[in-house]
Design a protein around this motif. Structure first.
Motif, mmCIF file in Angstrom:
data_model
loop_
_atom_site.group_PDB
_atom_site.id
_atom_site.type_symbol
_atom_site.label_atom_id
_atom_site.label_comp_id
_atom_site.label_asym_id
_atom_site.label_seq_id
_atom_site.Cartn_x
_atom_site.Cartn_y
_atom_site.Cartn_z
ATOM 1 N N HIS A 1 0.866 -1.176 0.000
ATOM 2 C CA HIS A 1 0.000 0.000 0.000
ATOM 3 C C HIS A 1 0.901 1.223 0.000
ATOM 4 O O HIS A 1 1.874 1.276 0.755
ATOM 5 C CB HIS A 1 -0.897 -0.015 1.246
ATOM 6 C CG HIS A 1 -1.581 1.295 1.515
ATOM 7 N ND1 HIS A 1 -2.673 1.717 0.808
ATOM 8 C CD2 HIS A 1 -1.325 2.264 2.432
ATOM 9 C CE1 HIS A 1 -3.060 2.891 1.262
ATOM 10 N NE2 HIS A 1 -2.262 3.244 2.254
ATOM 11 N N LYS A 2 0.616 2.203 -0.834
ATOM 12 C CA LYS A 2 1.429 3.413 -0.887
ATOM 13 C C LYS A 2 1.083 4.311 0.295
ATOM 14 O O LYS A 2 -0.096 4.644 0.512
ATOM 15 C CB LYS A 2 1.190 4.155 -2.199
ATOM 16 C CG LYS A 2 2.237 5.223 -2.514
ATOM 17 C CD LYS A 2 2.000 5.796 -3.904
ATOM 18 C CE LYS A 2 2.976 6.903 -4.248
ATOM 19 N NZ LYS A 2 4.326 6.407 -4.530
ATOM 20 N N CYS A 3 2.078 4.704 1.072
ATOM 21 C CA CYS A 3 1.846 5.502 2.272
ATOM 22 C C CYS A 3 1.356 6.901 1.914
ATOM 23 O O CYS A 3 1.650 7.420 0.832
ATOM 24 C CB CYS A 3 3.120 5.588 3.104
ATOM 25 S SG CYS A 3 3.687 3.989 3.732
ATOM 26 N N SER B 1 6.771 4.520 -6.644
ATOM 27 C CA SER B 1 6.274 3.246 -6.138
ATOM 28 C C SER B 1 4.799 3.102 -6.483
ATOM 29 O O SER B 1 4.110 4.087 -6.752
ATOM 30 C CB SER B 1 6.467 3.152 -4.619
ATOM 31 O OG SER B 1 5.756 4.181 -3.965
ATOM 32 N N LEU B 2 4.315 1.860 -6.450
ATOM 33 C CA LEU B 2 2.929 1.569 -6.799
ATOM 34 C C LEU B 2 2.494 0.278 -6.133
ATOM 35 O O LEU B 2 3.325 -0.521 -5.697
ATOM 36 C CB LEU B 2 2.765 1.476 -8.313
ATOM 37 C CG LEU B 2 3.601 0.441 -9.067
ATOM 38 C CD1 LEU B 2 2.891 0.031 -10.341
ATOM 39 C CD2 LEU B 2 4.972 1.025 -9.444
ATOM 40 N N ALA B 3 1.182 0.094 -6.065
ATOM 41 C CA ALA B 3 0.644 -1.109 -5.446
ATOM 42 C C ALA B 3 1.044 -2.341 -6.245
ATOM 43 O O ALA B 3 1.140 -2.305 -7.474
ATOM 44 C CB ALA B 3 -0.870 -1.008 -5.348
ATOM 45 N N ALA B 4 1.288 -3.424 -5.533
ATOM 46 C CA ALA B 4 1.821 -4.638 -6.155
ATOM 47 C C ALA B 4 0.724 -5.543 -6.673
ATOM 48 O O ALA B 4 -0.390 -5.560 -6.162
ATOM 49 C CB ALA B 4 2.677 -5.392 -5.143
ATOM 50 N N SER B 5 1.057 -6.308 -7.689
ATOM 51 C CA SER B 5 0.235 -7.437 -8.131
ATOM 52 C C SER B 5 1.192 -8.500 -8.636
ATOM 53 O O SER B 5 2.281 -8.180 -9.127
ATOM 54 C CB SER B 5 -0.737 -7.024 -9.237
ATOM 55 O OG SER B 5 -0.056 -6.808 -10.463
ATOM 56 N N GLY B 6 0.784 -9.774 -8.515
ATOM 57 C CA GLY B 6 1.676 -10.868 -8.890
ATOM 58 C C GLY B 6 2.145 -10.784 -10.324
ATOM 59 O O GLY B 6 3.333 -10.970 -10.624
ATOM 60 N N GLU B 7 1.232 -10.470 -11.246
ATOM 61 C CA GLU B 7 1.595 -10.418 -12.661
ATOM 62 C C GLU B 7 2.570 -9.281 -12.944
ATOM 63 O O GLU B 7 3.545 -9.450 -13.682
ATOM 64 C CB GLU B 7 0.333 -10.235 -13.505
ATOM 65 C CG GLU B 7 0.601 -10.250 -15.009
ATOM 66 C CD GLU B 7 -0.678 -10.076 -15.819
ATOM 67 O OE1 GLU B 7 -0.567 -9.868 -17.036
ATOM 68 O OE2 GLU B 7 -1.771 -10.157 -15.228
ATOM 69 N N LYS B 8 2.321 -8.117 -12.337
ATOM 70 C CA LYS B 8 3.223 -6.982 -12.539
ATOM 71 C C LYS B 8 4.617 -7.284 -12.001
ATOM 72 O O LYS B 8 5.629 -6.927 -12.609
ATOM 73 C CB LYS B 8 2.665 -5.733 -11.854
ATOM 74 C CG LYS B 8 1.554 -5.042 -12.610
ATOM 75 C CD LYS B 8 1.141 -3.765 -11.894
ATOM 76 C CE LYS B 8 0.032 -3.042 -12.652
ATOM 77 N NZ LYS B 8 -0.402 -1.807 -11.948
ATOM 78 N N ILE B 9 4.665 -7.914 -10.839
ATOM 79 C CA ILE B 9 5.959 -8.241 -10.239
ATOM 80 C C ILE B 9 6.729 -9.216 -11.121
ATOM 81 O O ILE B 9 7.928 -9.024 -11.376
ATOM 82 C CB ILE B 9 5.765 -8.816 -8.821
ATOM 83 C CG1 ILE B 9 5.265 -7.719 -7.867
ATOM 84 C CG2 ILE B 9 7.067 -9.412 -8.289
ATOM 85 C CD1 ILE B 9 4.967 -8.209 -6.475
ATOM 86 N N ASP B 10 6.075 -10.250 -11.598
ATOM 87 C CA ASP B 10 6.740 -11.235 -12.460
ATOM 88 C C ASP B 10 7.322 -10.570 -13.701
ATOM 89 O O ASP B 10 8.479 -10.802 -14.066
ATOM 90 C CB ASP B 10 5.750 -12.327 -12.890
ATOM 91 C CG ASP B 10 5.355 -13.240 -11.740
ATOM 92 O OD1 ASP B 10 6.030 -13.196 -10.695
ATOM 93 O OD2 ASP B 10 4.371 -13.992 -11.882
ATOM 94 N N ARG B 11 6.515 -9.750 -14.346
ATOM 95 C CA ARG B 11 6.956 -9.095 -15.574
ATOM 96 C C ARG B 11 8.108 -8.122 -15.295
ATOM 97 O O ARG B 11 9.074 -8.047 -16.051
ATOM 98 C CB ARG B 11 5.771 -8.357 -16.205
ATOM 99 C CG ARG B 11 6.067 -7.678 -17.536
ATOM 100 C CD ARG B 11 4.783 -7.158 -18.169
ATOM 101 N NE ARG B 11 5.044 -6.262 -19.278
ATOM 102 C CZ ARG B 11 5.332 -6.655 -20.509
ATOM 103 N NH1 ARG B 11 5.410 -7.938 -20.786
ATOM 104 N NH2 ARG B 11 5.554 -5.760 -21.484
ATOM 105 N N TYR B 12 7.995 -7.411 -14.177
ATOM 106 C CA TYR B 12 9.043 -6.454 -13.829
ATOM 107 C C TYR B 12 10.371 -7.157 -13.524
ATOM 108 O O TYR B 12 11.440 -6.727 -13.988
ATOM 109 C CB TYR B 12 8.620 -5.622 -12.619
ATOM 110 C CG TYR B 12 9.662 -4.604 -12.203
ATOM 111 C CD1 TYR B 12 9.856 -3.450 -12.953
ATOM 112 C CD2 TYR B 12 10.456 -4.808 -11.083
ATOM 113 C CE1 TYR B 12 10.818 -2.514 -12.585
ATOM 114 C CE2 TYR B 12 11.411 -3.887 -10.705
ATOM 115 C CZ TYR B 12 11.584 -2.733 -11.465
ATOM 116 O OH TYR B 12 12.543 -1.823 -11.102
#
Length: 426
Positions: A32-34, A41-52
């Motif tokens: 969560h972005k403070c 920074s940005l909120a995470a998701s599994g697909e975004k993390i994998d691709r990144y």
């Protein structure tokens, strides 16, 4: 045993011959972005993390080709929240760095962590992968203050993570704390300082909260003022917090070695010192900044653009042939020529800009700068360039000059922004 000792000596000789390089790796994801955060920074998701991670690994593999004549002696995984990465993805990144860069045996390797994203499995994994320094973003020991900041953790989460890190064997831990928070009092900040000091981490970074434009906190602060809700400390209280930081942390055995950083003897953050000393560092990942051989640049800072760019590149397309190996001495120019589309804000620093940075970055450190080092870097006497500025602040007792070293006095550290700005040449 004799052969092992001989191999160590050979390795040390190789390390000594190579130029040193720090590496910063940006992980832009958070749970969560403070409310106060204006970092990339940005909120995470599994697909975004994998691709990144796939794109970042590709960048590491390709860019490393141009840095084979460098020895990496510090690595810093920052964010965002690097500890949000699953261990499979984290391991992939570390293996890519270890497999593509020459890393010194005594390298400082730091990972930033937020309480609530750590567990024993991750801590053991970090240890196995060679992480030897952990930086934990606590900010405050008061749960009420943490809630107003939009932090995902509470004090107990932090304590559990800190003690778990000690249990796993981490003996170099930094804790981040902040002052001038909403609803923070002088006494509650003193409590934070004492509770953190009691834990005896090796390093403490103490910052004052800045309300940045276009952050949720900016809007919330305006609403609070209009409705008479939560308030921020008055200027006099902020000054007291500033003085309390120095006094209380000193009583716990911490040395203030930079404007906002305190450490036990021998526990300075070696990676951050590179920034203040203008040593070479390479930024990898979304929006990461670099400074190598007096050239500064930034990476693409749009996530989709960054991942598309690196995932579409052939990892072998830009490998230099053996006939071109000698061109590696053109760094970072060759790197920039090849990857220019992935780079933003390219700046080749002029001699004047180098001198300015030498002064206003170097003077952030309590030890200051050596006049001889200035002369060796620029073939100019420091008084020839900055004589009037130095005389002005020395006469006011805000700068000191002793035994060939120039540094901020205690009073000078209190108003450092005004002094450091004066070293920008017309």
């Amino acid at each position: 045993m004799a052969q092992q000792e001989q191999n160590k000596n050979i390795h040390k000789q190789i390390e000594h011959q190579k130029q040193k390089l720090g590496i910063y790796i940006h992980i832009p994801f958070c749970v969560h972005k403070c409310n106060y955060c204006d970092f990339l920074s940005l909120a995470a998701s599994g697909e975004k993390i994998d691709r990144y991670v796939n794109a970042l690994t590709k960048e590491i593999e390709q860019v490393s080709v141009f840095y084979q004549d460098y020895m990496v002696d510090t690595i810093f995984l920052g964010g965002g929240t690097p500890s949000i990465l699953p261990m499979t993805q984290f391991g992939k990144l570390i293996k890519a760095i270890q497999g593509n860069f020459a890393i010194s045996q005594g390298a400082e390797i730091t990972i930033e962590c937020n309480p609530g994203t750590l567990d024993m499995e991750k801590l053991h994994g970090y240890k196995e992968y060679g992480i030897n320094r952990i930086s934990i973003g606590l900010q405050s020991t008061e749960d009420k203050e943490l809630r107003l900041l939009g932090r995902i953790h509470r004090m107990n989460d932090f304590l559990n993570n800190f003690h778990a890190a000690r249990q796993v064997g981490f003996d170099n831990i930094n804790i981040d704390i902040m002052s001038a928070l909403p609803d923070q009092s002088v006494s509650s900040y003193q409590k934070t300082l004492h509770q953190v000091g009691d834990l005896q981490p090796e390093h403490i970074s103490a910052y004052s909260l800045m309300i940045e434009e276009n952050t949720p906190l900016e809007l919330m602060a305006a609403e609070w003022r209009n409705n008479g809700l939560h308030s921020f400390p008055e200027e006099e209280q902020e000054r007291q917090m500033y003085y309390d930081t120095k006094e209380i942390l000193s009583s716990y055995g911490y040395e203030r070695y930079e404007i906002s950083n305190y450490a036990k003897p021998g526990c300075h953050c070696r990676h951050n010192v590179k920034y203040w000393r203008r040593e070479n560092y390479l930024g990898l990942g979304l929006g990461a900044s670099s400074m190598v051989e007096n050239v500064r640049w930034k990476n693409i800072d749009k996530l989709e653009e960054y991942t598309t760019y690196w995932l579409s590149k052939d990892s072998l397309a830009n490998q230099p042939t053996s006939a071109n190996q000698s061109k590696l001495c053109r760094l970072p120019r060759l790197h920039i020529d090849v990857f220019y589309k992935g780079i933003r804000e390219l700046q080749e620093l002029s001699l004047q800009e180098q001198m300015e940075e030498f002064m206003f970055l170097g003077l952030r450190c309590k030890k200051g700068i050596a006049q001889k080092a200035f002369e060796n870097c620029f073939q100019r006497d420091i008084k020839e360039v900055y004589g009037n500025v130095l005389d002005k602040w020395i006469s006011m007792g805000l700068l000191c000059s002793q035994e060939g070293t120039i540094f901020l006095s205690e009073k000078g550290l209190d108003v450092s922004n005004y002094i450091l700005a004066d070293f920008i040449l017309d």
